[in-house]
Scaffold this motif. Structure first.
Motif, PDB file in Angstrom:
ATOM      1  N   VAL A  98     -16.118  88.606 116.182  1.00  0.00           N
ATOM      2  CA  VAL A  98     -16.735  88.180 114.879  1.00  0.00           C
ATOM      3  C   VAL A  98     -16.146  86.842 114.392  1.00  0.00           C
ATOM      4  N   THR A  99     -17.119  86.032 113.906  1.00  0.00           N
ATOM      5  CA  THR A  99     -16.631  84.655 113.383  1.00  0.00           C
ATOM      6  C   THR A  99     -17.510  84.250 112.024  1.00  0.00           C
ATOM      7  N   THR A 100     -17.034  83.224 111.583  1.00  0.00           N
ATOM      8  CA  THR A 100     -17.755  82.761 110.263  1.00  0.00           C
ATOM      9  C   THR A 100     -18.688  81.798 110.652  1.00  0.00           C
ATOM     10  N   TRP A 101     -18.717  81.267 111.926  1.00  0.00           N
ATOM     11  CA  TRP A 101     -19.649  80.407 112.386  1.00  0.00           C
ATOM     12  C   TRP A 101     -21.182  80.989 112.216  1.00  0.00           C
ATOM     13  N   THR A 102     -22.139  80.417 111.563  1.00  0.00           N
ATOM     14  CA  THR A 102     -23.273  80.991 111.264  1.00  0.00           C
ATOM     15  C   THR A 102     -24.345  79.995 111.481  1.00  0.00           C
ATOM     16  N   GLY A 103     -25.428  80.640 111.935  1.00  0.00           N
ATOM     17  CA  GLY A 103     -26.649  79.734 112.241  1.00  0.00           C
ATOM     18  C   GLY A 103     -26.812  79.073 113.627  1.00  0.00           C
ATOM     19  N   HIS A 104     -27.981  78.815 113.956  1.00  0.00           N
ATOM     20  CA  HIS A 104     -28.177  78.150 115.275  1.00  0.00           C
ATOM     21  C   HIS A 104     -27.526  76.746 115.388  1.00  0.00           C
ATOM     22  N   GLU A 105     -27.427  75.769 114.257  1.00  0.00           N
ATOM     23  CA  GLU A 105     -26.918  74.651 114.267  1.00  0.00           C
ATOM     24  C   GLU A 105     -25.411  74.653 114.423  1.00  0.00           C
ATOM     25  N   LYS A 106     -24.872  75.528 113.457  1.00  0.00           N
ATOM     26  CA  LYS A 106     -23.483  75.698 113.597  1.00  0.00           C
ATOM     27  C   LYS A 106     -22.938  76.094 114.891  1.00  0.00           C
ATOM     28  N   THR A 120     -12.987  90.073 105.232  1.00  0.00           N
ATOM     29  CA  THR A 120     -13.904  89.719 104.544  1.00  0.00           C
ATOM     30  C   THR A 120     -13.839  89.590 103.281  1.00  0.00           C
ATOM     31  N   ARG A 121     -12.798  89.871 102.530  1.00  0.00           N
ATOM     32  CA  ARG A 121     -12.717  89.523 101.024  1.00  0.00           C
ATOM     33  C   ARG A 121     -12.395  87.957 100.873  1.00  0.00           C
ATOM     34  N   ARG A 122     -12.093  87.291 102.133  1.00  0.00           N
ATOM     35  CA  ARG A 122     -12.065  85.747 101.954  1.00  0.00           C
ATOM     36  C   ARG A 122     -13.189  85.157 102.168  1.00  0.00           C
ATOM     37  N   TRP A 123     -14.198  85.887 102.936  1.00  0.00           N
ATOM     38  CA  TRP A 123     -15.588  85.096 103.263  1.00  0.00           C
ATOM     39  C   TRP A 123     -16.830  85.824 102.517  1.00  0.00           C
ATOM     40  N   SER A 124     -17.584  84.986 101.867  1.00  0.00           N
ATOM     41  CA  SER A 124     -18.776  85.460 101.474  1.00  0.00           C
ATOM     42  C   SER A 124     -20.094  85.299 102.321  1.00  0.00           C
ATOM     43  N   GLY A 125     -21.222  85.870 102.011  1.00  0.00           N
ATOM     44  CA  GLY A 125     -22.236  86.062 102.990  1.00  0.00           C
ATOM     45  C   GLY A 125     -21.995  86.727 104.220  1.00  0.00           C
ATOM     46  N   ARG A 126     -23.071  86.131 105.056  1.00  0.00           N
ATOM     47  CA  ARG A 126     -22.924  86.670 106.475  1.00  0.00           C
ATOM     48  C   ARG A 126     -21.980  86.229 107.308  1.00  0.00           C
ATOM     49  N   LEU A 127     -21.745  87.111 108.161  1.00  0.00           N
ATOM     50  CA  LEU A 127     -20.781  86.545 109.358  1.00  0.00           C
ATOM     51  C   LEU A 127     -21.614  86.510 110.694  1.00  0.00           C
ATOM     52  N   THR A 128     -20.920  86.023 111.842  1.00  0.00           N
ATOM     53  CA  THR A 128     -21.812  85.773 113.159  1.00  0.00           C
ATOM     54  C   THR A 128     -20.928  87.096 114.170  1.00  0.00           C
ATOM     55  N   LEU A 129     -21.928  87.604 114.940  1.00  0.00           N
ATOM     56  CA  LEU A 129     -21.070  88.207 115.985  1.00  0.00           C
ATOM     57  C   LEU A 129     -21.669  87.631 117.066  1.00  0.00           C
ATOM     58  N   LEU A 130     -20.464  86.786 117.860  1.00  0.00           N
ATOM     59  CA  LEU A 130     -20.681  86.323 119.217  1.00  0.00           C
ATOM     60  C   LEU A 130     -20.423  87.356 120.291  1.00  0.00           C
ATOM     61  N   LEU A 131     -21.507  86.998 121.282  1.00  0.00           N
ATOM     62  CA  LEU A 131     -21.416  87.882 122.421  1.00  0.00           C
ATOM     63  C   LEU A 131     -20.988  86.961 123.486  1.00  0.00           C
ATOM     64  N   ALA A 132     -19.945  87.060 124.123  1.00  0.00           N
ATOM     65  CA  ALA A 132     -19.501  85.867 125.177  1.00  0.00           C
ATOM     66  C   ALA A 132     -19.468  86.695 126.651  1.00  0.00           C
TER      67      ALA A 132
END
Length: 270
Positions: free
Chosen positions: A66-74, A151-163
């Motif tokens: 799980v990471t805070t990087w979200t969206g294709h551009e990020k 998650t209390r420090r991050w609002s909105g959605r998170l990203t699940l990466l599959l490496a």
């Protein structure tokens, strides 16, 4: 599978799991030939989705994080970091020895950077044989942690990466941009931790304690741990390793009494 097939596979799996509808599924092949995919999830579902894909790792060969990087551009920004995917292959054996050498180097630097009148006190808490006498217990049981505290420090959605890696401990090598601005505890002579330094610590803790990388956001790492130590001397040894790894974890006694005995380990760097 092609990227389109991987995206459909992820979407179908998530639909059948009943956990969440994946948003913005992206899948790319890195320069080294390994695949990285990702999609956004709601914070309260992060642990359940991570555990779902970890259970599928023997089938897919994908490691979830799980990471805070979200969206294709990020995600694209993350992958453009030099070296992405180029070191996905396992490092040769000997990570335990590398960790021991790194811990010794960092602790020696910590003591050397401490004012002379405080050095004996510093040695008292960086030598496991002496630190153990400061730990309180009680011993024999694992302390429950909160996997979603971050998650209390991050609002909105998170990203699940599959490496497409052997394990989460390879992620700092696989995607170097996942961790940055991370220093050892050797302040004021702290040095940047390299991707191989991170890999060495994370591989060592995975092998010894079953510690899996759950969350990375750039300057924070959280591990979920299957077998944390519940006896004094192993806890003292591990507390010193945690202290050496992250420069913000400065109370070694507290680390030995609490974090290292928990099934959730958290590290952060400013």
């Amino acid at each position: 599978m092609s990227s389109d097939s991987v995206v459909r596979f992820i979407e179908d799996r998530m639909a059948s799991s009943g956990l969440t509808d994946p948003v913005g599924v992206t899948s790319v092949v890195l320069p080294g030939g390994a695949r990285l995919s990702g999609f956004t999830v709601r914070p309260h579902q992060a642990e359940a989705v991570w555990r779902y894909w970890r259970a599928l790792r023997p089938v897919t060969g994908w490691t979830p994080v799980v990471t805070t990087w979200t969206g294709h551009e990020k995600l694209g920004d993350l992958l453009r970091v030099e070296g992405a995917g180029s070191e996905a292959a396992p490092e040769p054996a000997g990570t335990g020895a590398r960790v021991a050498a790194t811990v010794r180097r960092i602790i020696e630097a910590v003591v050397a950077g401490t004012p002379e009148h405080d050095r004996e006190e510093e040695r008292e808490v960086t030598d496991p044989q002496r630190l153990v006498h400061h730990l309180r217990g009680p011993w024999g049981e694992v302390l429950p942690g909160d996997p979603l505290a971050f998650t209390r420090r991050w609002s909105g959605r998170l990203t699940l990466l599959l490496a497409e890696t052997e394990g989460g401990y390879q992620l700092p090598l696989f995607v170097p941009g996942l961790l940055h601005n991370t220093n050892s505890a050797a302040s004021p002579t702290a040095v940047d931790l390299s991707p191989r330094d991170h890999h060495a610590f994370l591989r060592h803790w995975y092998d010894r304690y079953g510690a899996e990388v759950f969350f990375i956001n750039g300057t924070e790492v959280q591990l979920l741990v299957d077998r944390p130590p519940v006896d004094p001397l192993p806890a003292a040894r591990l507390a010193v390793e945690h202290y050496a790894y992250a420069d913000e974890l400065m109370d070694v006694v507290e680390l030995g009494d609490r974090q290292v005995r928990s099934d959730v380990w958290s590290f952060w760097w400013d």
